[in-house]
Design a protein around this motif. Structure first.
Motif, PDB file in Angstrom:
ATOM      1  N   ARG A  10       0.831  -1.210   0.000  1.00 30.95           N
ATOM      2  CA  ARG A  10       0.000   0.000   0.000  1.00 30.95           C
ATOM      3  C   ARG A  10       0.864   1.257   0.000  1.00 30.95           C
ATOM      4  O   ARG A  10       0.496   2.270  -0.593  1.00 30.95           O
ATOM      5  CB  ARG A  10      -0.900   0.002   1.244  1.00 30.95           C
ATOM      6  CG  ARG A  10      -2.141   0.856   1.076  1.00 30.95           C
ATOM      7  CD  ARG A  10      -3.060   0.219   0.062  1.00 30.95           C
ATOM      8  NE  ARG A  10      -4.280   0.959  -0.151  1.00 30.95           N
ATOM      9  CZ  ARG A  10      -4.477   1.858  -1.114  1.00 30.95           C
ATOM     10  NH1 ARG A  10      -3.499   2.159  -1.945  1.00 30.95           N
ATOM     11  NH2 ARG A  10      -5.632   2.448  -1.278  1.00 30.95           N
ATOM     12  N   LYS A  11       2.027   1.172   0.658  1.00 30.89           N
ATOM     13  CA  LYS A  11       2.908   2.331   0.733  1.00 30.89           C
ATOM     14  C   LYS A  11       3.845   2.435  -0.461  1.00 30.89           C
ATOM     15  O   LYS A  11       4.345   3.513  -0.769  1.00 30.89           O
ATOM     16  CB  LYS A  11       3.735   2.275   2.014  1.00 30.89           C
ATOM     17  CG  LYS A  11       2.935   2.423   3.290  1.00 30.89           C
ATOM     18  CD  LYS A  11       3.831   2.338   4.515  1.00 30.89           C
ATOM     19  CE  LYS A  11       3.040   2.483   5.809  1.00 30.89           C
ATOM     20  NZ  LYS A  11       3.913   2.381   7.007  1.00 30.89           N
ATOM     21  N   GLY A  12       4.096   1.305  -1.111  1.00 34.35           N
ATOM     22  CA  GLY A  12       5.068   1.302  -2.194  1.00 34.35           C
ATOM     23  C   GLY A  12       4.467   1.085  -3.566  1.00 34.35           C
ATOM     24  O   GLY A  12       4.014   2.026  -4.222  1.00 34.35           O
ATOM     25  N   LEU A  13       4.438  -0.160  -4.000  1.00 32.87           N
ATOM     26  CA  LEU A  13       4.014  -0.501  -5.352  1.00 32.87           C
ATOM     27  C   LEU A  13       2.594  -0.053  -5.662  1.00 32.87           C
ATOM     28  O   LEU A  13       2.272   0.296  -6.797  1.00 32.87           O
ATOM     29  CB  LEU A  13       4.152  -2.019  -5.554  1.00 32.87           C
ATOM     30  CG  LEU A  13       4.109  -2.555  -6.975  1.00 32.87           C
ATOM     31  CD1 LEU A  13       5.284  -2.020  -7.783  1.00 32.87           C
ATOM     32  CD2 LEU A  13       4.133  -4.083  -6.975  1.00 32.87           C
ATOM     33  N   CYS A  14       1.727  -0.062  -4.657  1.00 36.22           N
ATOM     34  CA  CYS A  14       0.308   0.251  -4.872  1.00 36.22           C
ATOM     35  C   CYS A  14      -0.086   1.608  -4.276  1.00 36.22           C
ATOM     36  O   CYS A  14      -1.256   1.820  -3.937  1.00 36.22           O
ATOM     37  CB  CYS A  14      -0.576  -0.845  -4.280  1.00 36.22           C
ATOM     38  SG  CYS A  14      -0.340  -2.470  -5.020  1.00 36.22           S
ATOM     39  N   ALA A  15       0.867   2.512  -4.164  1.00 33.08           N
ATOM     40  CA  ALA A  15       0.589   3.810  -3.535  1.00 33.08           C
ATOM     41  C   ALA A  15      -0.473   4.602  -4.299  1.00 33.08           C
ATOM     42  O   ALA A  15      -1.227   5.366  -3.706  1.00 33.08           O
ATOM     43  CB  ALA A  15       1.876   4.621  -3.424  1.00 33.08           C
ATOM     44  N   LEU A  24      -8.460  -5.508  -5.589  1.00 35.80           N
ATOM     45  CA  LEU A  24      -8.435  -6.285  -6.831  1.00 35.80           C
ATOM     46  C   LEU A  24      -7.034  -6.808  -7.111  1.00 35.80           C
ATOM     47  O   LEU A  24      -6.862  -7.977  -7.497  1.00 35.80           O
ATOM     48  CB  LEU A  24      -8.910  -5.412  -7.995  1.00 35.80           C
ATOM     49  CG  LEU A  24      -8.814  -6.047  -9.398  1.00 35.80           C
ATOM     50  CD1 LEU A  24      -9.685  -7.286  -9.492  1.00 35.80           C
ATOM     51  CD2 LEU A  24      -9.214  -5.024 -10.461  1.00 35.80           C
ATOM     52  N   PHE A  25      -6.028  -5.968  -6.905  1.00 35.10           N
ATOM     53  CA  PHE A  25      -4.655  -6.387  -7.155  1.00 35.10           C
ATOM     54  C   PHE A  25      -4.242  -7.501  -6.196  1.00 35.10           C
ATOM     55  O   PHE A  25      -3.644  -8.505  -6.611  1.00 35.10           O
ATOM     56  CB  PHE A  25      -3.710  -5.192  -6.996  1.00 35.10           C
ATOM     57  CG  PHE A  25      -2.264  -5.534  -7.208  1.00 35.10           C
ATOM     58  CD1 PHE A  25      -1.781  -5.794  -8.488  1.00 35.10           C
ATOM     59  CD2 PHE A  25      -1.390  -5.614  -6.130  1.00 35.10           C
ATOM     60  CE1 PHE A  25      -0.449  -6.124  -8.689  1.00 35.10           C
ATOM     61  CE2 PHE A  25      -0.059  -5.943  -6.320  1.00 35.10           C
ATOM     62  CZ  PHE A  25       0.414  -6.202  -7.605  1.00 35.10           C
ATOM     63  N   VAL A  26      -4.553  -7.352  -4.915  1.00 31.27           N
ATOM     64  CA  VAL A  26      -4.206  -8.372  -3.922  1.00 31.27           C
ATOM     65  C   VAL A  26      -4.894  -9.691  -4.241  1.00 31.27           C
ATOM     66  O   VAL A  26      -4.287 -10.769  -4.158  1.00 31.27           O
ATOM     67  CB  VAL A  26      -4.576  -7.890  -2.498  1.00 31.27           C
ATOM     68  CG1 VAL A  26      -4.436  -9.039  -1.496  1.00 31.27           C
ATOM     69  CG2 VAL A  26      -3.705  -6.720  -2.087  1.00 31.27           C
ATOM     70  N   TYR A  42       2.436  -6.667 -11.107  1.00 26.13           N
ATOM     71  CA  TYR A  42       2.462  -5.297 -10.606  1.00 26.13           C
ATOM     72  C   TYR A  42       1.373  -4.472 -11.277  1.00 26.13           C
ATOM     73  O   TYR A  42       0.913  -4.797 -12.372  1.00 26.13           O
ATOM     74  CB  TYR A  42       3.827  -4.647 -10.848  1.00 26.13           C
ATOM     75  CG  TYR A  42       4.463  -5.011 -12.153  1.00 26.13           C
ATOM     76  CD1 TYR A  42       4.158  -4.339 -13.326  1.00 26.13           C
ATOM     77  CD2 TYR A  42       5.375  -6.057 -12.213  1.00 26.13           C
ATOM     78  CE1 TYR A  42       4.733  -4.688 -14.532  1.00 26.13           C
ATOM     79  CE2 TYR A  42       5.956  -6.429 -13.420  1.00 26.13           C
ATOM     80  CZ  TYR A  42       5.638  -5.738 -14.567  1.00 26.13           C
ATOM     81  OH  TYR A  42       6.193  -6.096 -15.762  1.00 26.13           O
ATOM     82  N   PRO A  43       0.937  -3.401 -10.611  1.00 20.92           N
ATOM     83  CA  PRO A  43      -0.060  -2.511 -11.216  1.00 20.92           C
ATOM     84  C   PRO A  43       0.613  -1.455 -12.083  1.00 20.92           C
ATOM     85  O   PRO A  43       1.707  -0.977 -11.768  1.00 20.92           O
ATOM     86  CB  PRO A  43      -0.738  -1.880  -9.999  1.00 20.92           C
ATOM     87  CG  PRO A  43       0.351  -1.836  -8.969  1.00 20.92           C
ATOM     88  CD  PRO A  43       1.226  -3.034  -9.220  1.00 20.92           C
ATOM     89  N   VAL A  44      -0.032  -1.109 -13.184  1.00 21.82           N
ATOM     90  CA  VAL A  44       0.444  -0.054 -14.074  1.00 21.82           C
ATOM     91  C   VAL A  44      -0.698   0.933 -14.269  1.00 21.82           C
ATOM     92  O   VAL A  44      -1.856   0.526 -14.397  1.00 21.82           O
ATOM     93  CB  VAL A  44       0.900  -0.632 -15.429  1.00 21.82           C
ATOM     94  CG1 VAL A  44       1.285   0.480 -16.392  1.00 21.82           C
ATOM     95  CG2 VAL A  44       2.074  -1.578 -15.234  1.00 21.82           C
ATOM     96  N   PHE A  45      -0.384   2.209 -14.298  1.00 23.99           N
ATOM     97  CA  PHE A  45      -1.419   3.240 -14.439  1.00 23.99           C
ATOM     98  C   PHE A  45      -1.245   3.969 -15.762  1.00 23.99           C
ATOM     99  O   PHE A  45      -0.168   4.465 -16.077  1.00 23.99           O
ATOM    100  CB  PHE A  45      -1.353   4.231 -13.274  1.00 23.99           C
ATOM    101  CG  PHE A  45      -1.655   3.594 -11.947  1.00 23.99           C
ATOM    102  CD1 PHE A  45      -2.945   3.572 -11.456  1.00 23.99           C
ATOM    103  CD2 PHE A  45      -0.649   2.979 -11.224  1.00 23.99           C
ATOM    104  CE1 PHE A  45      -3.236   2.966 -10.252  1.00 23.99           C
ATOM    105  CE2 PHE A  45      -0.926   2.364 -10.014  1.00 23.99           C
ATOM    106  CZ  PHE A  45      -2.213   2.359  -9.525  1.00 23.99           C
TER     107      PHE A  45
END
Length: 289
Positions: A10-15, A24-26, A42-45
């Motif tokens: 939550r603090k890093g990759l999914c900030a 959804l990602f988890v 990993y998530p991409v925006f």
């Protein structure tokens, strides 16, 4: 996934993830068994014009797809990759430094399949390009490796649809960030698109802060976004502003938002528009002073 891992994500990759995006990602990580800390998923925006905001997409690495195939218990290895040029002759190694391969193909084998399952990927369909339309650094330096990964991802997804359905590799999705060919090489910041004003005050547009992006998909916010784009154009083009030419304005925007894939004002996110407006306003104040 432990509470500690969730907190780190939550603090890093999914900030940048919303609460729903994060869950959804988890859940996708749990179902696929892929490790986000090992960069297997990993998530991409990416900007979404309809939503007027950045939208999360889940991507996986080619190693993550290989791992999913291996864990299935049915994976029996691969054949290839092979590459071909314009002559259509398939080669087991690409040796040319003067031209890019036209396509690559990879075959995936399963213990319960009678034949090899092949998939081919065309270079033109997947190559990621720069603002000038040429391949970016990775695709220009390693064209054979990149297109082979695309073909492998296609083959693995065809061979293991239940495990890999809806999951795409980084190499496959590189082309999603390509500039639009119609606007390649320039931004839509010509004087014709600017409001016919003699001073910046007459634009009468309220700047949107990064904490309050324009993003809501409503008529009011869409109109506000359009006014913000016109105001930014005026700041850059008008003599009362920075007085830049179209090409100079394009370079200025790319430097300000630190992105080379900008194809026009509409490709800017709301946060980027706000950043550009603030930077331009500061530059104009210094110019006047």
């Amino acid at each position: 996934m432990s509470d500690k891992d969730r907190a780190l994500l939550r603090k890093g990759l999914c900030a940048k993830c919303t609460a729903d995006d994060f869950e959804l990602f988890v859940e996708t990580c749990n179902k696929t068994g892929l490790d986000p800390f090992m960069r297997q998923i990993y998530p991409v925006f990416r900007p979404d014009r309809k939503a007027n905001c950045d939208v999360m997409q889940i991507q996986v690495s080619i190693d993550g797809m290989r791992l999913v195939a291996e864990r299935s218990g049915h994976y029996a290895g691969q054949v290839g990759p092979f590459w071909c040029g314009k002559d259509g002759s398939w080669k087991d190694v690409w040796l040319s430094d003067r031209e890019y391969p036209v396509a690559a193909k990879v075959g995936v084998m399963r213990h319960d399949f009678k034949e090899v399952l092949w998939a081919a990927a065309r270079f033109q369909s997947y190559v990621q390009t720069k603002f000038d339309g040429k391949p970016n650094q990775m695709w220009g330096k390693f064209p054979d490796v990149m297109i082979a990964k695309c073909a492998e991802a296609l083959a693995l997804r065809k061979a293991f649809p239940m495990e890999l359905s809806g999951l795409y590799s980084t190499e496959e999705m590189s082309q999603a960030d390509n500039p639009e060919t119609a606007n390649a090489g320039k931004l839509n910041v010509s004087p014709d698109t600017a409001p016919k004003t003699k001073s910046l005050e007459t634009a009468n547009v309220q700047e949107t802060s990064p904490q309050q992006p324009i993003g809501a998909d409503t008529r009011v916010n869409v109109e506000r976004r359009a006014r913000a784009i016109k105001a930014l154009t005026a700041m850059l083009i008008d003599e009362a502003g920075l007085g830049l030419k179209a090409a100079e304005a394009a370079d200025w925007i790319k430097r300000t938002v630190a992105r080379d894939d900008i194809t026009g004002m509409e490709s800017l996110t709301d946060v980027e528009i706000a950043r550009c407006m603030k930077t331009a306003k500061d530059a104009i104040s210094k110019k006047v002073a």
